[in-house]
Every structure is written in structure tokens, then in C-alpha cells.
Design an enzyme around this catalytic site. Structure first.
Site, PDB file in Angstrom:
ATOM      1  N   HIS A   1       1.802   5.206   9.654  1.00 48.21           N
ATOM      2  CA  HIS A   1       0.917   4.159   9.150  1.00 48.21           C
ATOM      3  C   HIS A   1      -0.010   3.647  10.242  1.00 48.21           C
ATOM      4  CE1 HIS A   1      -0.360   0.515   7.084  1.00 48.21           C
ATOM      5  NE2 HIS A   1       0.354   0.857   6.023  1.00 48.21           N
TER       6      HIS A   1
ATOM      7  N   CYS B   1       0.833  -1.202   0.000  1.00 56.09           N
ATOM      8  CA  CYS B   1       0.000   0.000   0.000  1.00 56.09           C
ATOM      9  C   CYS B   1       0.869   1.254   0.000  1.00 56.09           C
ATOM     10  CB  CYS B   1      -0.948  -0.007   1.195  1.00 56.09           C
ATOM     11  SG  CYS B   1      -0.125  -0.175   2.806  1.00 56.09           S
TER      12      CYS B   1
END
Length: 381
Positions: free
Chosen positions: A222, A195
Site C-alpha cells: 500500500h 479502499c
């Protein structure tokens, strides 16, 4: 070029997380640089590993409408049909899935009237891909990411495999909007990268082409993931062993280096770390680079905006609003540039900050890549 949605401001105008809405994504199209397909016989797709990305994949695929050229026929989930359907229907991040889901047997359920088989087998060699006529397997366990592991799906009868994680060995990596056009169609196994690689590769491409990158460092802040511990417990990474919802957890990430897999000109120029934080979804990458060409913040934003409105439309967008992480939940794009945070020190040190939905936005690219595998795969001609 085709785009997966028409964007107005931040969010796509489509229904993003399975909730009711007035519009849908184009039914048979994918994002910029992706194929537009019309086929009569739908390709059969199976998901190995029905976790966060696996279940997001189902919703993303359904959001493409009934004319999408592929359909889900099976999932491999060790929890069985009851767990699979419950977690598909009810999701703490995505909300309740606006779909008709019914258990129809000990190992089957229907999704909007179409039957899906649930198998529970940890050995890919024993999965019924051949007898079910499975064309493409979405490998989302995070375990079978090399040729030997992912290749077991091919031995079991599947024609192609798409890995929803960084691949190992010689498995080719493709990122939509960056190098996906290089796909030949002969690849039996492909990786959609991570991602974070998807979140930064698109704007790194613009920076490299417009200004030239000498070197750089990135930090991705994150959201925590299932790989971390809810409470302090054993883990191979001593930091990830600590309670995810109570700490900022520094850890490693290969995302910066992995950009070189899809953009070879930056090989050896980028590195970075991840800071896992107590949020369940949406992340932000902070990249600082030294450029070959002298520049200033407005010029950097202009270059990014031009790409977002052109070759990267549907992949990247530029956001001018003063927003926070939750505002980016459910965005279809891989990367949302926060223009107010773009900075230039001197005339060759550039900072670019970009938000990304590390589940939904990433999985939209998995669907795009899978559609491209279906469109270009020589075995499907």
C-alpha cells in the site's frame, strides 16, 4: 447494468483527475449495481474533513457532470477558505483541477459558478447543517466513525451520513458490487469500508461463489498515507513512526477481516497485513486462498473476466498487460486483476493479485454509494 464509464484496456475513456479530456463520465449514472437517477431538486451534500478523500470526492462528483442529482454546498476544513481552495485546485497526485474555483468571501468560494461555504469547526454538533438544509454529510475525517460520532451530524441537522472509512459498532457497511443492493434506505449512517476492502471484496466474492474459499491470507502493498510520518517521529504504531518515503513499513490492516462484513460467508476465513511503501498512490493486494473446488489459473481468470464483463462491470476489470503501479493511477474501478500473476499450486491453492487506486478508485465508490443513499433513502421520498 449501468457503469460509471466505458473502459478500453486499462483506463476509463473519461477525464479522471480533473485534467482536460474529450469525454466525461455519464452524467447521472453510477457503477454496476448502482442506481440511475433523474431528479429535479438536487440534494445538498457537505464534506466533513477536506483531506485526500474529501477533495477527491469533489473531483469525482464534478466528473459526473452538471446533471448529477446532488451538489456540494459546504466543506468543514480547519484551514479556512484559502487553504481549502488552493489544495482543491492544485494537487501533487491528481494534477491541476480543470475547474473554475474562485474565492468570493471570507468563508465562501465558487466551484464552476456554484457557491460552496467553508466552515471551520471541530465539533460536528456546531456545524450549520440544519440551517443550510444539508441532506447528506460525507464524513471523511477518519475520526467520527461510530454511531456516537457520526450521529452528531444527524443532531446538527443532516439527514444521512456516509463514512469514508471502516465504521465501528453497528454501522452497516456497504461495498458497491458486493452487498450494496442490500441497502434498505432506512440506514441513517453507512460506511463505504476501506479502499483495500473495496479493492479485494469484489474478486473475493467471485472466488467464493465459483470455487469456495476454505481460508486465505492477503498482503496489501500500500502507498504511504497521511497517517504515517514524513521523518521519524512519534506515533502510536512504532513502525508507522518511521519515515514513510524511506522505508517499507509493515503494519496492520483490518481489510481482509472486514470483507466478512459485506460477504458473511467468508467470516473467519481471511486475514492479512499491509506493507506501506514509498509511493504516493496506487496499491496492490496479493491474496492466496485454499479453495474447496479444484481449479487452474486459466479457469480462475475466466471466472474473474466473466464477472468483470457482467455483474461487476465498472467495479472490477481484468488487465492482461504487463503494467506497474503508476499505470493504474486514475482508474475508476475498485480493482484491476493482473491476470499474468494469477497462479494455482497443486489444484486448490490460488493466488490472485489486483491493483487499485486507493484514492480515486475508492472515492468513485464513495460517490456511487452516496448516490444510492440519495436514491433509496426513505427520508428523501
Amino acid at each position: 447494468m449501468a457503469a460509471i464509464a466505458s473502459f478500453t484496456g486499462l483506463r476509463a475513456t473519461s477525464t479522471l483527475v480533473g485534467a482536460k479530456g474529450d469525454a466525461q463520465l455519464p452524467k447521472s449514472s453510477v457503477s454496476a449495481n448502482g442506481p440511475r437517477m433523474v431528479t429535479e431538486a438536487k440534494l445538498k451534500v457537505a464534506i466533513n474533513g477536506f483531506g485526500r478523500i474529501g477533495r477527491n470526492f469533489v473531483r469525482c462528483l464534478e466528473s459526473r457532470g452538471p446533471d448529477a442529482p446532488m451538489e456540494l454546498v459546504a466543506v468543514n476544513d480547519s484551514g479556512g477558505v484559502k487553504q481549502a481552495t488552493h489544495l482543491l485546485k492544485y494537487d501533487s497526485i491528481l494534477g491541476t483541477f480543470d475547474a473554475d474555483i474562485k474565492i468570493t468571501g471570507d468563508d465562501t468560494f465558487t466551484l464552476n459558478g456554484r457557491e460552496v461555504k467553508v466552515v471551520s469547526n471541530r465539533n460536528p454538533l456546531d456545524l450549520p447543517w440544519k440551517e443550510m438544509g444539508v441532506d447528506i454529510v460525507i464524513e471523511s475525517t477518519g475520526v467520527f466513525i461510530d454511531e456516537a460520532g457520526a450521529g452528531k451530524h444527524l443532531e446538527a441537522g443532516a439527514k444521512r451520513v456516509v463514512i469514508t472509512a471502516p465504521g465501528k459498532g453497528s454501522i452497516p457497511t456497504y461495498v458497491m458490487g458486493v452487498n450494496a443492493d442490500d441497502m434498505t434506505g432506512d440506514e441513517a449512517i453507512v460506511s463505504n469500508a476501506s479502499c483495500t476492502t473495496n479493492g479485494m471484496a469484489c474478486f473475493v466474492k467471485v472466488l467464493e461463489e465459483k470455487f469456495g474459499i476454505v481460508k486465505g491470507m492477503m498482503t496489501t502493498t500500500h502507498s504511504y498515507t497521511g497517517d504515517q510520518r514524513l521523518l521519524d517521529n512519534s506515533h502510536r504504531d512504532a513502525r508507522r513512526a518511521r519515515a514513510a518515503a524511506l522505508n517499507i513499513v509493515p503494519t496492520s490492516t483490518g481489510a481482509a477481516k472486514a470483507v466478512a462484513l459485506v460477504l458473511p460467508s467468508v467470516k473467519g476465513k481471511l486475514n492479512g497485513i499491509a506493507l506501506r511503501v514509498p509511493t504516493p498512490n496506487v496499491s496492490v493486494v496479493d491474496l492466496v486462498i485454499q479453495t474447496e473446488k479444484k481449479t487452474f489459473a486459466e479457469e480462475v481468470n475466466a471466472a474473474l473476466r466473466e464477472a468483470a464483463n457482467g455483474e461487476l462491470k465498472g467495479i472490477m476489470q481484468v488487465c492482461d498487460e504487463p503494467l506497474v503501479s503508476s499505470d493504474f493511477k486514475g482508474t475508476n474501478v475498485s480493482s484491476s486483476i493482473d491476470s499474468a500473476l494469477t497462479m494455482v499450486m497443486g489444484d486448490d491453492m490460488v493466488k490472485v493479485v489486483a491493483w487499485y487506486d486507493n484514492e480515486w478508485g475508492y472515492t468513485q465508490r464513495v460517490v456511487d454509494l452516496t448516490l444510492q443513499v440519495a436514491e433509496r433513502g426513505t427520508c428523501f421520498k
